[in-house]
Design a protein around this motif. Sequence first.
Motif, PDB file in Angstrom:
ATOM      1  N   ASP A 185       0.925  -1.321  -0.058  1.00 13.25           N
ATOM      2  CA  ASP A 185       0.084  -0.159  -0.061  1.00 13.25           C
ATOM      3  C   ASP A 185       0.856   1.380   0.233  1.00 13.25           C
ATOM      4  OD1 ASP A 185      -2.243   1.742   0.312  1.00 13.25           O
ATOM      5  OD2 ASP A 185      -2.956   0.888   2.173  1.00 13.25           O
ATOM      6  N   ALA A 186       0.769   2.001  -1.252  1.00  6.92           N
ATOM      7  CA  ALA A 186       1.658   3.253  -1.201  1.00  6.92           C
ATOM      8  C   ALA A 186       0.887   4.452  -1.012  1.00  6.92           C
ATOM      9  CB  ALA A 186       2.307   3.278  -2.590  1.00  6.92           C
ATOM     10  N   ASP A 187       1.308   5.282  -0.257  1.00  4.70           N
ATOM     11  CA  ASP A 187       0.500   6.752  -0.036  1.00  4.70           C
ATOM     12  C   ASP A 187       1.475   7.826  -0.164  1.00  4.70           C
ATOM     13  OD1 ASP A 187      -2.388   6.039   1.377  1.00  4.70           O
ATOM     14  OD2 ASP A 187      -1.176   4.658   2.359  1.00  4.70           O
ATOM     15  N   LEU A 188       1.002   8.895  -0.905  1.00  4.95           N
ATOM     16  CA  LEU A 188       1.746   9.972  -1.158  1.00  4.95           C
ATOM     17  C   LEU A 188       1.286  10.889  -0.513  1.00  4.95           C
ATOM     18  CD1 LEU A 188       2.189  10.308  -5.140  1.00  4.95           C
ATOM     19  CD2 LEU A 188       4.086   9.752  -3.430  1.00  4.95           C
ATOM     20  N   LEU A 189       2.322  11.664   0.396  1.00  3.54           N
ATOM     21  CA  LEU A 189       1.870  12.689   1.174  1.00  3.54           C
ATOM     22  C   LEU A 189       2.458  14.079   0.533  1.00  3.54           C
ATOM     23  CD1 LEU A 189       0.203  12.200   3.817  1.00  3.54           C
ATOM     24  CD2 LEU A 189       1.620  10.189   2.925  1.00  3.54           C
ATOM     25  N   PRO A 190       1.826  15.212   0.840  1.00  7.06           N
ATOM     26  CA  PRO A 190       2.525  16.324   0.157  1.00  7.06           C
ATOM     27  C   PRO A 190       4.000  16.812   0.447  1.00  7.06           C
ATOM     28  CG  PRO A 190       0.195  16.562   1.547  1.00  7.06           C
ATOM     29  CD  PRO A 190       0.809  15.404   1.770  1.00  7.06           C
ATOM     30  N   THR A 191       4.429  16.166   1.803  1.00  8.04           N
ATOM     31  CA  THR A 191       5.697  16.681   2.175  1.00  8.04           C
ATOM     32  C   THR A 191       6.170  15.499   2.921  1.00  8.04           C
ATOM     33  OG1 THR A 191       5.353  17.683   4.401  1.00  8.04           O
ATOM     34  CG2 THR A 191       5.374  19.059   2.253  1.00  8.04           C
ATOM     35  N   GLU A 192       7.731  15.605   3.087  1.00  6.87           N
ATOM     36  CA  GLU A 192       8.198  14.390   3.933  1.00  6.87           C
ATOM     37  C   GLU A 192       7.633  14.501   5.548  1.00  6.87           C
ATOM     38  OE1 GLU A 192      12.796  12.700   5.030  1.00  6.87           O
ATOM     39  OE2 GLU A 192      12.498  14.064   3.163  1.00  6.87           O
ATOM     40  N   SER A 193       7.675  15.688   5.938  1.00  8.86           N
ATOM     41  CA  SER A 193       7.133  15.893   7.246  1.00  8.86           C
ATOM     42  C   SER A 193       5.737  15.521   7.448  1.00  8.86           C
ATOM     43  CB  SER A 193       7.495  17.395   7.737  1.00  8.86           C
ATOM     44  OG  SER A 193       6.394  18.090   6.717  1.00  8.86           O
ATOM     45  N   ALA A 194       4.948  15.624   6.346  1.00 10.87           N
ATOM     46  CA  ALA A 194       3.749  15.076   6.434  1.00 10.87           C
ATOM     47  C   ALA A 194       3.577  13.348   6.440  1.00 10.87           C
ATOM     48  CB  ALA A 194       2.723  15.531   5.441  1.00 10.87           C
ATOM     49  N   ALA A 195       4.850  13.029   5.692  1.00  7.22           N
ATOM     50  CA  ALA A 195       4.873  11.361   5.741  1.00  7.22           C
ATOM     51  C   ALA A 195       4.939  10.857   7.185  1.00  7.22           C
ATOM     52  CB  ALA A 195       5.688  10.938   4.670  1.00  7.22           C
ATOM     53  N   LYS A 196       6.071  11.792   7.778  1.00  7.07           N
ATOM     54  CA  LYS A 196       6.590  11.294   8.998  1.00  7.07           C
ATOM     55  C   LYS A 196       5.587  11.314   9.929  1.00  7.07           C
ATOM     56  CE  LYS A 196      10.039  12.694  12.410  1.00  7.07           C
ATOM     57  NZ  LYS A 196      10.387  11.472  12.810  1.00  7.07           N
ATOM     58  N   LEU A 197       4.619  12.379  10.048  1.00  4.96           N
ATOM     59  CA  LEU A 197       3.610  12.340  10.945  1.00  4.96           C
ATOM     60  C   LEU A 197       2.471  11.342  10.842  1.00  4.96           C
ATOM     61  CD1 LEU A 197       1.977  14.046  13.190  1.00  4.96           C
ATOM     62  CD2 LEU A 197       1.141  15.483  11.414  1.00  4.96           C
ATOM     63  N   PHE A 198       2.263  10.960   9.506  1.00  5.70           N
ATOM     64  CA  PHE A 198       1.506   9.915   9.262  1.00  5.70           C
ATOM     65  C   PHE A 198       2.087   8.690   9.844  1.00  5.70           C
ATOM     66  CE2 PHE A 198      -0.050   6.505   6.854  1.00  5.70           C
ATOM     67  CZ  PHE A 198      -1.309   6.579   6.063  1.00  5.70           C
ATOM     68  N   VAL A 199       3.231   8.414   9.758  1.00  5.35           N
ATOM     69  CA  VAL A 199       3.549   6.996  10.267  1.00  5.35           C
ATOM     70  C   VAL A 199       3.749   7.195  12.064  1.00  5.35           C
ATOM     71  CG1 VAL A 199       5.808   5.490  10.443  1.00  5.35           C
ATOM     72  CG2 VAL A 199       4.998   6.595   8.165  1.00  5.35           C
ATOM     73  N   GLU A 200       4.187   8.215  12.319  1.00  6.33           N
ATOM     74  CA  GLU A 200       4.223   8.533  13.973  1.00  6.33           C
ATOM     75  C   GLU A 200       2.522   8.341  14.656  1.00  6.33           C
ATOM     76  OE1 GLU A 200       6.004  12.032  14.555  1.00  6.33           O
ATOM     77  OE2 GLU A 200       7.894  11.244  14.325  1.00  6.33           O
ATOM     78  N   THR A 201       1.764   8.766  13.529  1.00  6.22           N
ATOM     79  CA  THR A 201       0.457   8.860  14.233  1.00  6.22           C
ATOM     80  C   THR A 201      -0.202   7.398  14.333  1.00  6.22           C
ATOM     81  OG1 THR A 201      -0.309  10.887  13.733  1.00  6.22           O
ATOM     82  CG2 THR A 201      -2.139   9.639  13.926  1.00  6.22           C
ATOM     83  N   GLY A 202       0.329   6.543  13.141  1.00  4.24           N
ATOM     84  CA  GLY A 202      -0.089   5.201  12.922  1.00  4.24           C
ATOM     85  C   GLY A 202       0.245   4.396  14.318  1.00  4.24           C
ATOM     86  N   ARG A 203       1.754   4.862  14.487  1.00  3.73           N
ATOM     87  CA  ARG A 203       2.239   4.121  15.652  1.00  3.73           C
ATOM     88  C   ARG A 203       1.564   4.388  16.798  1.00  3.73           C
ATOM     89  NH1 ARG A 203       6.939   5.728  14.950  1.00  3.73           N
ATOM     90  NH2 ARG A 203       8.260   3.984  14.164  1.00  3.73           N
ATOM     91  N   ARG A 204       1.243   5.465  17.156  1.00  5.45           N
ATOM     92  CA  ARG A 204       0.521   5.834  18.389  1.00  5.45           C
ATOM     93  C   ARG A 204      -1.011   5.316  18.558  1.00  5.45           C
ATOM     94  NH1 ARG A 204       2.209  11.237  17.457  1.00  5.45           N
ATOM     95  NH2 ARG A 204       0.023  11.848  16.908  1.00  5.45           N
ATOM     96  N   LEU A 205      -1.485   5.159  17.357  1.00  5.95           N
ATOM     97  CA  LEU A 205      -2.858   4.707  17.490  1.00  5.95           C
ATOM     98  C   LEU A 205      -2.783   3.136  17.184  1.00  5.95           C
ATOM     99  CD1 LEU A 205      -4.508   7.127  15.181  1.00  5.95           C
ATOM    100  CD2 LEU A 205      -4.443   7.098  17.736  1.00  5.95           C
ATOM    101  N   ALA A 206      -1.623   2.407  16.998  1.00 12.45           N
ATOM    102  CA  ALA A 206      -1.490   0.999  16.803  1.00 12.45           C
ATOM    103  C   ALA A 206      -2.139   0.242  17.721  1.00 12.45           C
ATOM    104  CB  ALA A 206      -0.249   0.293  16.626  1.00 12.45           C
ATOM    105  N   LYS A 207      -3.335  -0.869  17.291  1.00  7.00           N
ATOM    106  CA  LYS A 207      -3.914  -1.562  18.179  1.00  7.00           C
ATOM    107  C   LYS A 207      -3.150  -3.216  18.705  1.00  7.00           C
ATOM    108  CE  LYS A 207      -8.484  -0.081  16.536  1.00  7.00           C
ATOM    109  NZ  LYS A 207      -9.715  -0.201  15.795  1.00  7.00           N
TER     110      LYS A 207
END
Length: 202
Positions: free
Chosen positions: A114-136
């Motif tokens: 699954d490939a997701d393009l984000l507007p910027t590298e910082s947005a991609a980093k935040l995407f991954v960090e948020t996924g980690r925080r919300l991991a079930k």
Amino acid sequence: MRAARTPVAGAVRRGTAAVFAAVLLAAGGAGCGGSDEPGDRTITLPPLPSTEKTSAAPPTGVVYKLSGDLCEKADQAPFADLYPTEDDKRLASTEKLCVTRRTSPDKSISLTIDADLLPTESAAKLFVETGRRLAKRPYTDVDGAGADAYWDGDKDDVKLTSYHGNLVLEVQAAVNVADGMPKDVVQRLVRVAEGTYAKLAP
């Protein structure tokens, strides 16, 4: 031969959308990652040589653009030795999602990239960090697949998440429990991510 449990493409996209929505809401202050109670279905897999949290990589300046068929570009070679044959008909094949099944004479595995393009590298980093925080599920950080890579999983489903530049990759393997998950599945997923970043690089 029973088919491997295959992640439904719609569910994958909905899960990704949910994480991205959390990013847009800037869900600061979310609980620390990983459940305290792994549950009976958690699988213990060998860690990569580094068991410490992956340090954030410096900005790469790489700006990805996706086009064409992701299944044709994604690197499936790390699973080809165990599962040499890919099904003729893929379950999903777009520029951002590849869901396919590979088989051997006696077992099979489903792969989702699954490939997701984000507007910027910082947005991609935040995407991954948020996924980690919300991991079930409990997760483990790993090195070698983009930046901030981590995996989570159980006996029949293991997913690796990471980013590089403005691109987030979620690489997932799923099997029937009876077929068994490769013991080195995490390392293989890391190699899929590394190879796919390289093939998609501008």
